[in-house]
Structures are given as C-alpha cells and as structure tokens.
Scaffold this active site. Structure first.
Site, PDB file in Angstrom:
ATOM      1  N   SER A 149      85.967   4.027 -14.630  1.00 33.67           N
ATOM      2  CA  SER A 149      86.623   5.258 -15.054  1.00 33.67           C
ATOM      3  C   SER A 149      85.847   5.898 -16.216  1.00 33.67           C
ATOM      4  O   SER A 149      84.667   6.212 -16.039  1.00 33.67           O
ATOM      5  CB  SER A 149      88.083   4.955 -15.415  1.00 33.67           C
ATOM      6  OG  SER A 149      88.840   6.133 -15.449  1.00 33.67           O
ATOM      7  N   ASP A 227      93.378   6.411  -5.237  1.00 34.09           N
ATOM      8  CA  ASP A 227      93.286   6.496  -6.694  1.00 34.09           C
ATOM      9  C   ASP A 227      93.921   7.815  -7.140  1.00 34.09           C
ATOM     10  O   ASP A 227      93.439   8.895  -6.819  1.00 34.09           O
ATOM     11  CB  ASP A 227      91.799   6.445  -7.060  1.00 34.09           C
ATOM     12  CG  ASP A 227      91.535   6.469  -8.543  1.00 34.09           C
ATOM     13  OD1 ASP A 227      92.340   7.058  -9.301  1.00 34.09           O
ATOM     14  OD2 ASP A 227      90.506   5.902  -8.943  1.00 34.09           O
ATOM     15  N   HIS A 261      93.366   2.783  -8.759  1.00 36.98           N
ATOM     16  CA  HIS A 261      92.473   2.858  -9.935  1.00 36.98           C
ATOM     17  C   HIS A 261      92.563   1.591 -10.792  1.00 36.98           C
ATOM     18  O   HIS A 261      91.958   1.524 -11.856  1.00 36.98           O
ATOM     19  CB  HIS A 261      92.916   4.078 -10.766  1.00 36.98           C
ATOM     20  CG  HIS A 261      91.895   4.581 -11.743  1.00 36.98           C
ATOM     21  ND1 HIS A 261      90.765   5.283 -11.364  1.00 36.98           N
ATOM     22  CD2 HIS A 261      91.828   4.498 -13.114  1.00 36.98           C
ATOM     23  CE1 HIS A 261      90.062   5.623 -12.439  1.00 36.98           C
ATOM     24  NE2 HIS A 261      90.671   5.146 -13.520  1.00 36.98           N
TER      25      HIS A 261
END
Lengths: 282, 282
Positions: A149, A227, A261
């Site tokens: 991320s 995600d 995620h």
C-alpha cells in the site's frame, strides 16, 4: 547509531528482533524489525527491506505476514522500519490516520513544520541501510525492497529513484500514482506543498518510470481484485502499467481474484515475492 | 443458533471468517473463527478445534499463527472460539487478566456468580460442535482439538474427559497441572470453589490421565525451553509426563530449544501439529 534491542524472539530457527535507535534524519527515536534466519551463523546474507502501509508500526508485518518461515527457508535477512517519525509533537500529527504519524509516505518533506522530521525517504534509502550494514552480517549491496500500500509506493519510488541500489523490487497493492489519488494528494500537499510550486512527480512511481535510467529492474506488482482501496481508486495500478508499456519498463501485475487489502492477502502470496527477490539476490 | 458473519477474508485460497451467535450455555453473544480451505467446495472435511490462552480473543490465533496455509494444504477446517463469555457484567470479571473475561479456563463453573455464564467446557465440547456440525460442511465426528497455554489445558481435558470425541489432541505450552500452579489455583478457586469441597481433579489433565478409559489417544505436547511461564512453574509438563508413564498413557513431549511462549513459537511448529492431527483425521 547505538542500537537498543527492544525484543528478541526465536522463530523458525532464527530470531525476530526489534531495535530502537535515534535517527538523525528523522530527529527522533525509531524502531525497526530485523529477522535473522539460522543461516546467519555461518555467512553474510542478503537483505530484503519491507515498507509497511498507513497506520502501521513495525509490528504489523512482523506479527501477521508469516515472512519468517520464508526468510528462514531462503536464508535472507528481513528489515522493516516504522512508517513515520514518532513523538516529534508537531501540531496535528496525530489527528489523521492518513497523514502525520503512521503516514510518512516515504518522501522527504519540504514544508514547515514537517521538513525537519518527515524524511522517511532518506531514512529508508540511506540511514537505515548504513545502520544495517554496520550492525548486521549482511552482504553489502545485496539488497532488495518490497512493501504494501503506502509502503508499496515507497518501495517503488526508492527503487526507481536509486538505480542499482536494490537488486529487485515488489509491491502488494501499492499506491502506484499518488499524485492522482486522494491519499497521495493529501499527503503530498502536506509534506511537499501545492502541486503547482513543488515537484510531486519526483515522488510518484508512475511518473518516475519515464526517466528511469539504470540497470534493468522488473516492477513486480500484486493486486487483489476485492481490495476496497483499489475499487476506490487509491491504488491505480493500471496507470503504472500503462506508463511501463510506453517507456518499456519491465512490469508484472499479478491480479489475485477475490483477495482484499489485508495481511491475510499478503500472507497468501509473500512466498512468491520472496522467491522473486531471491532470483536476484543469489 | 443463528450465526452472523462478522468478517470474511480470502486467504490461501480459502476463507477466514468470524461469526457471532448467542450461546445458550454461556448466556451471551460469542464469536468464533472458521477457516474453510478451498477443498470445502467439493467435499465434507474434518475439523480441528483450537483453544487460545489467557487474554486472547478469537483474533490472536487467526492473525498470528499462520494456520491458514497448513489448513489449506491439508484440507481441514479450523474452528477457534473466544476464551470466555463476554459482556455478562459480573462484578470483577474485568479486573484480572488471569481470571474472568479472557480467562474462562475451559471449565464449567460451579460457584456464584460465575456458574450461569462461565461454562466454556460445555460450550466447547457440546454447543460449539453442534453449531459447527449444523452450519458447515464437516465430516461429523471427524474432529481433533489443540490449544495453547490455558487452551492447551483446555484441549487436554476436553479430550481426556470425552474418550472418542476427538481423534487426536495436541497442545503448545499447556497448563498441564492446574491444581498445582498459581494460575490454575486462582481460577479453580474462583470458578469451582475451595479445593477441599470441590472436584478440582476433574478438570486437571495430569489427574485425568489416571482414569482415562477409552480409545488410545496420544497426548502431543510442545514446550519451549525459554518459556517464561514454564520457568515460573505455571505449566508443569513434567508432572503430566510422569503420570502418563505411570498410567501407560501415550505421550510425546517435544522440547523446543530457545523458544518462548509466544505466537512466534506456535507459528514455528504448528505445521508439525497439523500433520500429527491429519494422521488421525484421514
């Protein structure tokens, strides 16, 4: 540069340690994790750096990724820093989960009041490497970088801005094009200033691909299809892929059907990433 | 018996879910984790129950053990309940980390004010099994049990008190002899009453070995040598081993040099435990 051992736990035959030290470029005490696999007793080893995402400390990755098994199997040291300076008491640094503490964005800040401390880019690419090379039994120069991320963005820009420094790079659900997503715009405005008067493009992987001029390096990108942040257009991997095609930058995008995620997603595929890096680190 | 899906995350090709439901025997809303490996789409599967230790909820094991990889490889469902009733608001139930919430000790309480809620033994060995058999694609009766610390004690007594109910049992750093350690004495005094007037020995693995009368079952015990609580004589595996020798109960004690009491230790050896259980579940 004095390191203090905060914790030391045996796992998969090696040791997961957490250290603290006073960082010069960040102007505060910082923590980072080091996993030393059992092979460290006989020889110097390569290193993979891991950069975590928004809200994380060094602990999340250590506790949830399952990395230690694979590091032990492949004989590689894993180093993972915290995600921002801590306890520097800048007004507002704890008011947002996506800016300030836990959200350093791996840039060197150029604005007041952030520029004296929020220099995670220099910390990761210079100070931390020096500390690791000085204090651990590493094969100097034999290092790769990966992240998740915000930390995936960090891994990509660290590799792209420093040709040859890392042997390989990979990222889980990276923020590929921060100048075009809400998280990135907020962070860059805060740390770098208005887009019109500062060089946002110097800190954006999708922009950096154009001017990369160094040894060939493959950008290994992983993205779960479920995600939430991908769907909300915070990550924008397609933008990066498009620029890689234009500028002939080797890139692999692994789309993972049904994955989100979380660290459950990372744990599922981190073995593949380690294998990728080890091709270049051996 | 209505289940509410609290979360659902894809990992290692299967799904890690958390459910909540209203428990009859505990008189409160409870959560438990279920990992369903990818093989669940084609056939009914065996189940391994995991019981966690003091202070844990269902989350610790799910996030830190790395179990999902091995469950996916071997095609086994993993179910892990919380460690005590929650939010029943008994005075004092949150004042101690080793008694009350997070510390149900897998007994059926016999004293006021605990006996209406603190019945984790019946929850684990009856209600939870019924719920799992009713709601998931399990091979009924094809189940094993394992746990850690307080949950290792729980796994051992659940197996020893119910011959044939579980195909196999294993424990990481279990409280082997609670009637002779500080944690156990405190919990049993609170939940069962004074030792002189209640049957503490009915809830102690080391005592239960003597009267076990059922299908042969091996007690697989794992113990780290650097475990702080082992050194403090909270776990007492040697007492269990001694009684197993006397009463001819098959037992394996794996001592792990340098390992502590943490999930880093559990993660290092849980694959071995899964392989052990699968010998009996196939």
């Amino acid at each position: 540069m004095d390191l203090v051992e905060v914790s030391r736990t045996k796992t998969f035959g090696g040791f997961q340690r957490v250290y603290s030290h006073v960082s010069k470029v960040l102007g505060c005490s910082m923590r980072f994790g080091v996993y030393s696999p059992p092979q460290i007793e006989n020889k110097k080893l390569p290193v993979i750096y891991w950069l975590s995402g928004l809200t994380c400390t060094e602990a999340n990755f250590i506790e949830k990724s399952g990395i230690q098994r694979y590091a032990a199997e492949h004989g590689v040291i894993i180093v993972n820093p915290d995600t921002s300076p801590r306890n520097v008491n800048i007004p507002g640094d704890r008011e947002n989960w996506d800016f300030g503490e836990g959200a350093g964005f791996y840039v060197d800040a150029e604005t007041e009041p952030w520029k004296n401390n929020y220099n995670m880019y220099s910390y990761v690419t210079k100070e931390l490497i020096e500390i690791v090379n000085t204090n651990f039994s590493v094969l100097e120069g034999c290092q790769s970088i990966m992240g998740h991320s915000m930390g995936g963005h960090g891994a990509l820009i660290c590799a792209l801005k420093n040709p040859g420094l890392y042997k390989s790079v990979s990222a889980f659900a990276p923020i590929c094009n921060p100048i075009n997503c809400p998280w990135g715009k907020k962070a860059f405005l805060g740390y770098l200033g208005p887009q019109e008067t500062s060089n946002w493009t110097d800190w954006d992987a999708t922009e950096l691909v154009k001017n990369y001029n160094g040894p060939p390096i493959v950008l290994l990108i992983d993205q779960g299809t479920e995600d939430k942040f991908y769907k909300e257009c915070q990550l924008l991997p397609e933008n990066l892929i498009e620029k890689c095609k234009i500028w002939k930058m080797p890139v692999i995008l692994n789309r993972r059907d049904g994955y989100d995620h979380s660290y459950f997603y990372i744990a599922s595929f981190i073995e593949e990433h380690i294998k990728h890096h080890m091709q270049y680190l051996h």
